[in-house]
Motif scaffolding. Structure first.
Motif, PDB file in Angstrom:
ATOM      1  N   MET A   1      36.217  37.804  15.419  1.00  0.00           N
ATOM      2  CA  MET A   1      37.572  38.278  15.312  1.00  0.00           C
ATOM      3  C   MET A   1      37.654  39.307  14.200  1.00  0.00           C
ATOM      4  SD  MET A   1      39.858  37.151  17.367  1.00  0.00           S
ATOM      5  CE  MET A   1      38.889  36.210  18.506  1.00  0.00           C
ATOM      6  N   GLY A   2      38.466  40.323  14.397  1.00  0.00           N
ATOM      7  CA  GLY A   2      38.630  41.323  13.360  1.00  0.00           C
ATOM      8  C   GLY A   2      39.424  40.774  12.189  1.00  0.00           C
ATOM      9  N   LYS A   3      39.084  41.253  11.003  1.00  0.00           N
ATOM     10  CA  LYS A   3      39.748  40.798   9.780  1.00  0.00           C
ATOM     11  C   LYS A   3      41.247  41.105   9.827  1.00  0.00           C
ATOM     12  CE  LYS A   3      37.887  40.543   5.332  1.00  0.00           C
ATOM     13  NZ  LYS A   3      37.198  41.167   4.223  1.00  0.00           N
ATOM     14  N   ASP A  79      41.918  28.826  17.369  1.00  0.00           N
ATOM     15  CA  ASP A  79      40.858  28.471  18.303  1.00  0.00           C
ATOM     16  C   ASP A  79      40.673  29.693  19.188  1.00  0.00           C
ATOM     17  OD1 ASP A  79      38.932  27.135  19.692  1.00  0.00           O
ATOM     18  OD2 ASP A  79      40.254  25.567  20.452  1.00  0.00           O
ATOM     19  N   GLY A  80      39.782  30.590  18.780  1.00  0.00           N
ATOM     20  CA  GLY A  80      39.618  31.853  19.481  1.00  0.00           C
ATOM     21  C   GLY A  80      40.864  32.700  19.325  1.00  0.00           C
ATOM     22  N   PRO A  81      41.463  33.168  20.444  1.00  0.00           N
ATOM     23  CA  PRO A  81      42.617  34.067  20.371  1.00  0.00           C
ATOM     24  C   PRO A  81      43.975  33.366  20.246  1.00  0.00           C
ATOM     25  CG  PRO A  81      41.954  33.822  22.633  1.00  0.00           C
ATOM     26  CD  PRO A  81      40.940  33.046  21.807  1.00  0.00           C
ATOM     27  N   LYS A  82      44.009  32.057  20.161  1.00  0.00           N
ATOM     28  CA  LYS A  82      45.273  31.314  20.092  1.00  0.00           C
ATOM     29  C   LYS A  82      45.360  30.561  18.769  1.00  0.00           C
ATOM     30  CE  LYS A  82      46.550  32.246  24.330  1.00  0.00           C
ATOM     31  NZ  LYS A  82      47.672  33.086  24.612  1.00  0.00           N
ATOM     32  N   GLY A  83      46.544  30.537  18.191  1.00  0.00           N
ATOM     33  CA  GLY A  83      46.719  29.854  16.919  1.00  0.00           C
ATOM     34  C   GLY A  83      47.984  29.036  16.868  1.00  0.00           C
ATOM     35  N   GLY A 106      55.036  26.951  14.891  1.00  0.00           N
ATOM     36  CA  GLY A 106      54.726  28.329  15.234  1.00  0.00           C
ATOM     37  C   GLY A 106      53.435  28.431  16.017  1.00  0.00           C
ATOM     38  N   VAL A 107      53.362  29.445  16.871  1.00  0.00           N
ATOM     39  CA  VAL A 107      52.163  29.735  17.650  1.00  0.00           C
ATOM     40  C   VAL A 107      51.947  31.241  17.642  1.00  0.00           C
ATOM     41  CG1 VAL A 107      52.345  27.711  19.157  1.00  0.00           C
ATOM     42  CG2 VAL A 107      53.445  29.851  19.832  1.00  0.00           C
ATOM     43  N   GLY A 108      50.685  31.641  17.867  1.00  0.00           N
ATOM     44  CA  GLY A 108      50.367  33.059  17.901  1.00  0.00           C
ATOM     45  C   GLY A 108      49.268  33.344  18.885  1.00  0.00           C
ATOM     46  N   SER A 109      49.141  34.629  19.244  1.00  0.00           N
ATOM     47  CA  SER A 109      48.049  35.054  20.111  1.00  0.00           C
ATOM     48  C   SER A 109      47.641  36.477  19.734  1.00  0.00           C
ATOM     49  CB  SER A 109      48.445  34.975  21.582  1.00  0.00           C
ATOM     50  OG  SER A 109      49.539  35.803  21.846  1.00  0.00           O
ATOM     51  N   GLY A 119      45.987  42.692  15.700  1.00  0.00           N
ATOM     52  CA  GLY A 119      46.971  41.814  15.081  1.00  0.00           C
ATOM     53  C   GLY A 119      47.342  40.713  16.036  1.00  0.00           C
ATOM     54  N   SER A 120      48.521  40.157  15.822  1.00  0.00           N
ATOM     55  CA  SER A 120      48.976  39.086  16.702  1.00  0.00           C
ATOM     56  C   SER A 120      50.463  39.176  16.932  1.00  0.00           C
ATOM     57  CB  SER A 120      48.644  37.722  16.095  1.00  0.00           C
ATOM     58  OG  SER A 120      49.502  37.451  15.012  1.00  0.00           O
TER      59      SER A 120
END
Length: 172
Positions: A1-3, A79-83, A106-109, A119-120
């Motif tokens: 994942m990019g910083k 967990d990979g692209p999901k948070g 909260g959730v993110g992708s 970003g997300s």
């Protein structure tokens, strides 16, 4: 994942209070920057599963938040692209009031551009634990927040009333 992705993602836990209406309405918007570097700790059970901690600073640019400053920190699990956000707390300051907020969920992708993470997008809920001055009506109120990436180590955060919480409160 990019910083950049991880930093913006973890920082998207900022929030503010609701005005007590039964429909989600904008409260205001922040423009935010990541402060320092995010910590990233692999959990060790599988690739891409990690805990991320970050700090951020924001300036209010619209609505009730215009001219206010917000600083905070958050911890999230990715967990990979999901948070999902495990915690977040911050302090809102202006010459006319103070507020303390707490993330409740909260959730993110990941947001991809040209095959790279930039970003997300994140959404969630928070509550004002304390508020004074111009922010006093927000004390104890819940809000919804939505984050969009806005450049390297930057994000835009919109804050809205939480119709679910205010509707439940109206029934009491």
């Amino acid at each position: 994942m990019g910083k950049t992705f991880i930093l913006i993602t973890a920082a998207s836990t900022i929030f503010v209070g609701a005005c007590g209406v039964a429909q989600s309405e904008p409260i205001g918007r922040y423009e935010c920057n990541i402060v320092g570097a995010a910590s990233q700790d692999p959990i060790g059970d599988r690739d891409g599963h990690r805990i991320v901690g970050t700090q951020y600073a924001c300036a209010g640019v619209d609505g009730l938040l215009k001219g206010a400053q917000y600083t905070g920190s958050s911890t999230s699990e990715w967990d990979g692209p999901k948070g999902r956000y495990l915690n977040g707390i911050g302090m809102l300051r202006s010459p006319n009031g103070i507020g303390v907020t707490l993330v409740t969920e909260g959730v993110g992708s990941v947001v991809m551009k040209d095959g790279k993470p930039v970003g997300s997008e994140s959404t969630g809920k928070a509550v004002y634990q304390f508020a004074t001055g111009v922010f006093a009506p927000l004390s104890g109120k819940a809000v919804k927040w939505a984050v969009q990436p806005a450049g390297f180590n930057r994000f835009s955060l919109e804050v809205m009333t939480d119709d679910e919480v205010t509707t439940a409160a109206a029934k009491q």
